[in-house]
Design a protein around this motif. Structure first.
Motif, short mmCIF file in Angstrom:
data_model
loop_
_atom_site.label_atom_id
_atom_site.label_comp_id
_atom_site.label_asym_id
_atom_site.label_seq_id
_atom_site.Cartn_x
_atom_site.Cartn_y
_atom_site.Cartn_z
N PRO A 324 35.95 -2.52 20.08
CA PRO A 324 34.69 -1.77 20.07
C PRO A 324 33.52 -2.69 19.75
CG PRO A 324 36.40 -0.60 18.86
CD PRO A 324 36.95 -1.95 19.16
N SER A 325 32.36 -2.31 20.23
CA SER A 325 31.17 -3.15 20.06
C SER A 325 30.79 -3.35 18.60
CB SER A 325 29.99 -2.54 20.82
OG SER A 325 29.74 -1.22 20.34
N GLY A 326 31.15 -2.44 17.73
CA GLY A 326 30.78 -2.57 16.32
C GLY A 326 31.79 -3.30 15.47
N VAL A 327 32.82 -3.84 16.09
CA VAL A 327 33.87 -4.52 15.33
C VAL A 327 33.90 -5.99 15.70
CG1 VAL A 327 36.35 -4.64 14.85
CG2 VAL A 327 35.26 -2.42 15.21
N SER A 328 33.95 -6.87 14.69
CA SER A 328 34.01 -8.32 14.92
C SER A 328 35.36 -8.85 14.42
CB SER A 328 32.86 -9.03 14.22
OG SER A 328 32.92 -8.81 12.81
N ILE A 329 35.87 -9.85 15.13
CA ILE A 329 37.13 -10.50 14.75
C ILE A 329 36.84 -11.96 14.41
CG2 ILE A 329 39.51 -10.97 15.42
CD1 ILE A 329 38.84 -8.01 15.45
N HIS A 330 37.19 -12.38 13.20
CA HIS A 330 36.97 -13.77 12.77
C HIS A 330 38.31 -14.37 12.33
CE1 HIS A 330 32.62 -13.18 12.82
NE2 HIS A 330 32.81 -12.05 12.15
N SER A 331 38.68 -15.48 12.92
CA SER A 331 39.92 -16.16 12.54
C SER A 331 39.60 -17.57 12.10
CB SER A 331 40.92 -16.16 13.71
OG SER A 331 40.37 -16.80 14.84
N TRP A 332 40.10 -17.93 10.91
CA TRP A 332 39.85 -19.26 10.34
C TRP A 332 41.21 -19.93 10.09
CZ3 TRP A 332 34.81 -19.93 10.79
CH2 TRP A 332 33.98 -18.82 10.71
N VAL A 333 41.90 -20.20 11.17
CA VAL A 333 43.24 -20.78 11.06
C VAL A 333 43.39 -22.01 11.95
CG1 VAL A 333 44.43 -18.66 10.35
CG2 VAL A 333 44.00 -19.08 12.78
N VAL A 366 39.24 -10.16 9.46
CA VAL A 366 39.19 -11.58 9.13
C VAL A 366 40.62 -12.09 8.94
CG1 VAL A 366 38.36 -13.33 7.51
CG2 VAL A 366 36.95 -11.32 8.02
N ILE A 367 40.92 -13.23 9.56
CA ILE A 367 42.26 -13.83 9.47
C ILE A 367 42.11 -15.22 8.87
CG2 ILE A 367 44.34 -14.48 10.74
CD1 ILE A 367 43.40 -12.54 12.95
N ILE A 378 49.48 -16.04 5.56
CA ILE A 378 48.43 -15.72 6.54
C ILE A 378 47.92 -14.33 6.21
CG2 ILE A 378 47.88 -15.40 8.97
CD1 ILE A 378 50.16 -17.28 9.67
N TYR A 379 46.60 -14.19 6.02
CA TYR A 379 46.00 -12.91 5.64
C TYR A 379 45.27 -12.32 6.83
CZ TYR A 379 46.76 -14.94 1.01
OH TYR A 379 47.32 -15.52 -0.10
N VAL A 380 45.55 -11.04 7.09
CA VAL A 380 44.82 -10.28 8.10
C VAL A 380 44.16 -9.12 7.35
CG1 VAL A 380 44.94 -9.00 10.26
CG2 VAL A 380 46.51 -10.91 9.86
N GLU A 381 42.83 -9.19 7.15
CA GLU A 381 42.12 -8.24 6.30
C GLU A 381 41.04 -7.51 7.10
OE1 GLU A 381 41.45 -10.03 2.16
OE2 GLU A 381 41.56 -11.80 3.45
N ASP A 382 40.85 -6.23 6.75
CA ASP A 382 39.75 -5.46 7.35
C ASP A 382 39.02 -4.70 6.25
OD1 ASP A 382 40.76 -2.65 7.01
OD2 ASP A 382 42.37 -3.36 8.31
N ASP A 383 37.89 -4.12 6.61
CA ASP A 383 37.06 -3.39 5.63
C ASP A 383 37.08 -1.90 5.89
OD1 ASP A 383 35.72 -3.42 8.01
OD2 ASP A 383 33.80 -4.12 7.19
#
Length: 446
Positions: A324-333, A366-367, A378-383
């Motif tokens: 969805p347009s209001g959701v962002s995915i950030h991965s720092w791995v 956020v990963i 490995i953490y997969v977190e959402d709000d």
């Protein structure tokens, strides 16, 4: 000639040479003493002393002592009245005995080491070969019983054979030798061996250069393992084919059932009957969704695990999702690789899709990862709204969840193939937090 007969023949030759050298040395010194030569000829005693102490180290001390006393007894009549000659004779006798004792001691230590290494060589569960470089090419100098059995031969028959007779493809030896010359050692080299009965055997080979230019090869028979792997692969392929056929037939049956339910709803107006058909349709939809999900996982475990860059896996997973347009995915791995099943991308697509579908208020996922004492997390977190405490473990069970989804159940199964685990540790009302634990040997930073 057998090894036992060769040993007996060599023993007879040694005794003959030793006896002959003692007789010759005593005879030469008797002649020398009568001729007035008492300085040079006694040095000949070193020959039988060295031979006796080296060939028979446990008898070396009494043997050398006997020769020393024999020399002393032979020399004393000629040294009467000659003090200096007497001192020389006694000094030489002491030196003879000392040299015999030292050589016996050193030889015993050497024999102990030889027996130790021979025990390791002969009793190793791996086939072991010593390769010598001869003028006409590399040859087998020694082979233990396991190595000879692996080739369907005997240790005696292999001695002196060209090394290329080991390999189904002779060019393998040239490639292997080039690696040994370049690196000094080679480990985990998988190859096919040629047996004397015309068959072949699969082996895992390690090799290293010895002092003097020789090469030691160790071979571990992996024929049974390879056969088992091939059998398992064929079995998995058959099960996979059966799964595809079952999925196709089940999907067709569910589609026909839904079509019949739709037709029934058009034909009947009775409210109670329509409610029954609607419940039946919902159940059929659940079965249909599970059929679709299991189609994606019919290849689970079919391909062997491999090292996979997590950042690339996540990018591949998110590219197939409708974000969805209001959701962002950030991965720092970045730079993180894990040893996992090829379906690792389904793990992250399930977790991200689960957050979007059930998190309700999710705006970001956020990963990240963290190195721990017992591996890596490995953490997969959402709000989003998070997971209630009573569901934190149940969400991974088969068939739990709205809509009959299997995503989290299969996520755990994919990870378990390479001993990874997953759990949910988020705070209800603040967001979900899935923690994937990777064992110490299951990750690397490139």
């Amino acid at each position: 000639m057998t090894s036992g007969r060769r040993a007996a023949a060599w023993e007879r030759r040694r005794l003959f040479l030793l006896t002959a050298s003692v007789i010759v040395v005593f005879a030469a010194n008797v002649v020398g003493l009568f001729s007035g030569i008492s300085t040079v000829l006694p040095h000949l005693f070193y020959l039988p002393i060295v031979l006796g102490a080296y060939w028979y180290p446990r008898r070396g001390v009494p043997f050398s002592l006997g020769l020393a006393l024999g020399y002393l007894a032979m020399s004393l009549p000629f040294a009467i009245g000659e003090g200096w000659l007497l001192v020389q004779a006694i000094a030489r006798a002491v030196v003879f005995a000392a040299i015999g004792a030292v050589i016996s001691l050193l030889t015993l230590r050497l024999r102990e080491r030889e027996e130790l290494y021979r025990g390791v060589f002969d009793n190793s569960e791996a086939g072991t070969f010593i390769i010598a470089q001869e003028a006409d090419g590399a040859q087998i100098e020694e082979a233990n019983y396991v190595g000879a059995s692996l080739l369907g031969s005997t240790t005696d028959a292999l001695r002196g054979e060209p090394i290329t007779r080991l390999f189904d493809d002779p060019a393998v030896w040239e490639s292997l030798k080039a690696d040994i010359d370049l690196k000094g050692t080679v480990y985990g080299f998988e190859t096919t061996l040629r047996r004397t009965d015309g068959g072949t055997a699969r082996a895992l080979l390690s090799a290293g250069r010895l002092q003097g230019g020789g090469i030691v090869l160790t071979l571990v028979d992996i024929t049974a393992l390879k056969n088992a792997e091939e059998t398992l692969r064929r079995t998995n392929a058959k099960l996979n084919m059966l799964g595809r056929l079952t999925h196709r037939d089940l999907a067709a049956a569910v589609s026909r059932l839904l079509a019949q339910i739709t037709q029934g709803m058009r034909q009947f107006d009775d409210p109670a009957f329509r409610r029954y058909l609607e419940e039946l349709e919902e159940s059929a939809r659940v079965v249909q969704r599970r059929v679709e999900i299991t189609r994606d996982y019919q290849d689970l475990g079919l391909q062997p695990p491999d090292w996979q860059p997590v950042q690339e896996v996540i990018r591949r997973a998110t590219s197939c999702l409708l974000i969805p347009s209001g959701v962002s995915i950030h991965s720092w791995v970045e730079r993180l690789e894990v040893f996992a099943d090829p379906m690792l991308d389904r793990v992250f697509s399930n977790l991200i899709e689960n957050a979007i579908r059930h998190g309700k208020t999710v705006s970001s996922v956020v990963i990240t990862f963290q190195i721990l004492d017992d591996g890596l997390a490995i953490y997969v977190e959402d709000d989003g709204v998070g997971v209630p405490e009573e569901y934190k473990e149940r969400i991974f069970e088969y068939g739990v969840g709205s809509g009959g989804g299997l995503g989290l159940f299969l996520t755990r199964e994919i990870l378990a193939i390479t001993n990874m685990t997953i759990r949910e540790t988020g705070t209800p009302g603040e967001g979900a937090r899935f923690v994937i634990h990777v064992p110490p040997d299951g990750y690397r930073i490139t």
